[in-house]
Design a protein around this motif. Structure first.
Motif, PDB file in Angstrom:
ATOM      1  N   HIS A  64     -48.207  65.395 -80.398  1.00 23.56           N
ATOM      2  CA  HIS A  64     -49.010  66.082 -81.410  1.00 23.56           C
ATOM      3  C   HIS A  64     -49.892  67.118 -80.715  1.00 23.56           C
ATOM      4  CE1 HIS A  64     -52.127  66.635 -84.479  1.00 23.56           C
ATOM      5  NE2 HIS A  64     -51.240  66.187 -85.366  1.00 23.56           N
ATOM      6  N   PRO A  65     -50.013  68.325 -81.284  1.00 22.41           N
ATOM      7  CA  PRO A  65     -50.771  69.380 -80.594  1.00 22.41           C
ATOM      8  C   PRO A  65     -52.225  69.019 -80.321  1.00 22.41           C
ATOM      9  CG  PRO A  65     -50.147  70.047 -82.838  1.00 22.41           C
ATOM     10  CD  PRO A  65     -49.378  68.819 -82.515  1.00 22.41           C
ATOM     11  N   ALA A  66     -52.866  68.300 -81.229  1.00 24.45           N
ATOM     12  CA  ALA A  66     -54.254  67.899 -80.976  1.00 24.45           C
ATOM     13  C   ALA A  66     -54.328  66.921 -79.810  1.00 24.45           C
ATOM     14  CB  ALA A  66     -54.866  67.280 -82.229  1.00 24.45           C
ATOM     15  N   MET A  67     -53.370  65.997 -79.746  1.00 19.50           N
ATOM     16  CA  MET A  67     -53.364  65.024 -78.654  1.00 19.50           C
ATOM     17  C   MET A  67     -53.137  65.703 -77.307  1.00 19.50           C
ATOM     18  SD  MET A  67     -54.138  62.218 -80.007  1.00 19.50           S
ATOM     19  CE  MET A  67     -53.761  61.020 -78.735  1.00 19.50           C
TER      20      MET A  67
ATOM     21  N   MET B 235     -64.277  60.986 -76.466  1.00 20.10           N
ATOM     22  CA  MET B 235     -63.919  60.812 -77.866  1.00 20.10           C
ATOM     23  C   MET B 235     -64.851  61.519 -78.843  1.00 20.10           C
ATOM     24  SD  MET B 235     -62.597  56.847 -78.034  1.00 20.10           S
ATOM     25  CE  MET B 235     -62.278  56.857 -79.806  1.00 20.10           C
ATOM     26  N   GLU B 236     -66.067  61.781 -78.422  1.00 25.55           N
ATOM     27  CA  GLU B 236     -67.012  62.444 -79.314  1.00 25.55           C
ATOM     28  C   GLU B 236     -66.532  63.844 -79.691  1.00 25.55           C
ATOM     29  OE1 GLU B 236     -71.855  62.944 -79.807  1.00 25.55           O
ATOM     30  OE2 GLU B 236     -70.984  62.093 -77.977  1.00 25.55           O
ATOM     31  N   GLY B 237     -65.697  64.451 -78.845  1.00 22.54           N
ATOM     32  CA  GLY B 237     -65.171  65.771 -79.121  1.00 22.54           C
ATOM     33  C   GLY B 237     -63.829  65.778 -79.846  1.00 22.54           C
ATOM     34  N   HIS B 238     -63.397  64.617 -80.331  1.00 18.90           N
ATOM     35  CA  HIS B 238     -62.070  64.501 -80.950  1.00 18.90           C
ATOM     36  C   HIS B 238     -62.144  64.483 -82.473  1.00 18.90           C
ATOM     37  CE1 HIS B 238     -60.556  62.340 -77.049  1.00 18.90           C
ATOM     38  NE2 HIS B 238     -60.907  63.588 -76.834  1.00 18.90           N
ATOM     39  N   GLY B 239     -62.976  65.325 -83.031  1.00 21.89           N
ATOM     40  CA  GLY B 239     -63.120  65.310 -84.478  1.00 21.89           C
ATOM     41  C   GLY B 239     -61.958  65.945 -85.221  1.00 21.89           C
ATOM     42  N   ASP B 240     -61.324  66.952 -84.633  1.00 21.82           N
ATOM     43  CA  ASP B 240     -60.270  67.690 -85.321  1.00 21.82           C
ATOM     44  C   ASP B 240     -58.899  67.187 -84.888  1.00 21.82           C
ATOM     45  OD1 ASP B 240     -58.643  69.437 -86.615  1.00 21.82           O
ATOM     46  OD2 ASP B 240     -59.251  71.211 -85.482  1.00 21.82           O
ATOM     47  N   LEU B 241     -58.280  66.363 -85.743  1.00 22.91           N
ATOM     48  CA  LEU B 241     -56.936  65.850 -85.463  1.00 22.91           C
ATOM     49  C   LEU B 241     -55.875  66.588 -86.286  1.00 22.91           C
ATOM     50  CD1 LEU B 241     -57.834  62.071 -85.299  1.00 22.91           C
ATOM     51  CD2 LEU B 241     -56.752  63.370 -83.457  1.00 22.91           C
ATOM     52  N   GLY B 242     -56.232  67.750 -86.784  1.00 28.22           N
ATOM     53  CA  GLY B 242     -55.283  68.508 -87.586  1.00 28.22           C
ATOM     54  C   GLY B 242     -54.141  69.081 -86.772  1.00 28.22           C
ATOM     55  N   PHE B 243     -53.069  69.439 -87.460  1.00 29.81           N
ATOM     56  CA  PHE B 243     -51.876  69.951 -86.802  1.00 29.81           C
ATOM     57  C   PHE B 243     -52.067  71.383 -86.325  1.00 29.81           C
ATOM     58  CE2 PHE B 243     -47.583  71.860 -86.903  1.00 29.81           C
ATOM     59  CZ  PHE B 243     -46.943  71.015 -86.013  1.00 29.81           C
ATOM     60  N   LEU B 244     -52.869  72.165 -87.034  1.00 29.99           N
ATOM     61  CA  LEU B 244     -53.035  73.589 -86.711  1.00 29.99           C
ATOM     62  C   LEU B 244     -54.245  73.814 -85.807  1.00 29.99           C
ATOM     63  CD1 LEU B 244     -52.279  75.108 -90.220  1.00 29.99           C
ATOM     64  CD2 LEU B 244     -50.714  74.855 -88.277  1.00 29.99           C
TER      65      LEU B 244
END
Length: 371
Positions: free
Chosen positions: A284-287, A362-371
């Motif tokens: 996944h791009p966010a990952m 993890m505090e910076g992982h708010g945006d798990l969107g595809f785009l």
């Protein structure tokens, strides 16, 4: 992990755990001894350890923010092996395959049969024909010798149809470096990494909850990970597993697998188990973004794809419920599906460092969107 002392400590911890794990037998569906060991080890580092009806173990570190994303990090406990399918009148065992051990790797191997020592038999070098001695003997022609002279003696040993058979291959170290080999590195190396990650995070409270999961039944279709992901409902996931190294004389690191021992943790960008792109995962791009942010310039890593050459638990986890962003992180592994799979502890330590940094970020992982 810039501190050389910390690096050596982590490698020493990994080696101790691998030494323990390589002595345990736990083929798919028979992981009980590994489950017991892992329950104890997880319990050293977290407050909450749960085991489901199939043996999947979840160690939970609760996060500071209840609304933060929930992370699942998994590694599987099972190894490839065999199962007894028949007992000859003269005491030899016939067997079937559980997982992917190739026929060429089987003759004359040491095995454990329900706690009893055995050997996979082979035609004698003095008595076999030239054809017999030069060809690979298929599994259907092979047998296991447990030193018995009759089916009755086998029964007296407590061995019966349906009993598990696993390779014997305790941890061995190579001279002049940090490379080790042993049976079941797929995925005992990943399990050791997961245990070490929890050790490094002991006493810390991450931003979001972290669910470290040791799974069962991976070698027969990633089944345990599917069960756990459905139950845990994570927002994103990391699967830890080994990656076949492409750096031996019979392979190419460009044509086969772009994965080299000693160059760091492996970030898997695309996987699949067959000739077509199914039963796998595309990172996944966010990952991918979060992993690279965690690595920065401090953690050595390499990219790899294994299309048609194997998948990881991310292949099923990412399809759970309405979709879970997932990625796989692992280490290069030589001689896969043999009793002597080889890894470099520096690569494993880099994987530990990478995942620990991921959790701490993890505090910076708010945006798990595809785009």
């Amino acid at each position: 992990m810039n501190d050389a002392n910390a690096r050596e400590r982590i490698k020493a911890g990994l080696k101790r755990t691998l030494n323990d794990l390589s002595r345990l037998h736990g083929i798919s569906g028979f992981e009980q001894s590994v489950v017991r060991y892992t329950q104890t080890r997880f319990g050293e580092y977290v407050d909450d350890v749960e085991t489901d009806r199939y043996g999947n173990i979840t160690a939970t570190k609760r996060g500071r923010a209840t609304t933060a994303p929930r992370l699942m990090v998994s590694a599987h406990m099972d190894e490839i092996g065999f199962i007894v399918k028949g007992i000859e009148p003269n005491g030899y065992l016939r067997f079937d395959r559980i997982g992917g051990a190739g026929d060429a790797l089987l003759s004359c191997r040491k095995v454990d049969v329900k706690g009893h020592f055995g050997l996979i038999g082979s035609v004698s070098g003095h008595l076999g024909s030239a054809d017999q001695l030069s060809r690979v003997t298929p599994l259907k022609e092979l047998y296991i010798d447990v030193g018995a002279c009759s089916a009755e003696q086998v029964a007296a040993m407590g061995i019966a149809i349906g009993d598990p058979v696993s390779f014997v291959g305790e941890l061995a170290e190579f001279s002049g470096g940090d490379r080790v080999c042993g049976k079941g590195m797929d995925d005992r190396a990943g399990l050791a990494i997961l245990i070490q990650v929890l050790s490094e995070l002991k006493g810390e409270m991450p931003h979001g909850s972290v669910h470290a999961v040791a799974t069962v039944l991976e070698q027969v279709g990633h089944r345990g990970a599917a069960m756990a992901a459905y139950r845990i409902k994570p927002d994103y996931a990391i699967a830890i597993d080994g990656v076949p190294a492409g750096d031996t004389p019979d392979l190419s690191s460009t044509k086969d697998v772009p994965c080299t021992m000693g160059k760091g943790a492996v970030v898997l960008l695309a996987t699949s188990s067959g000739d077509i792109n199914v039963r796998g995962n595309i990172a996944h791009p966010a990952m991918k973004r979060f992993v690279l942010e965690a690595a920065g310039r401090e953690v050595p890593y390499q990219f790899a794809t294994t299309i048609g050459r194997g998948s990881t638990e991310a292949g099923l986890v990412h399809m759970s419920r309405d979709g879970i962003p997932a990625i796989s992180i692992g280490v290069p592994r030589r001689y896969s599906y043999s009793p002597h799979e080889m890894i470099d502890l520096n690569d494993a330590a880099a994987a530990v460092d990478l995942i620990v940094r991921f959790v701490r970020g993890m505090e910076g992982h708010g945006d798990l969107g595809f785009l």
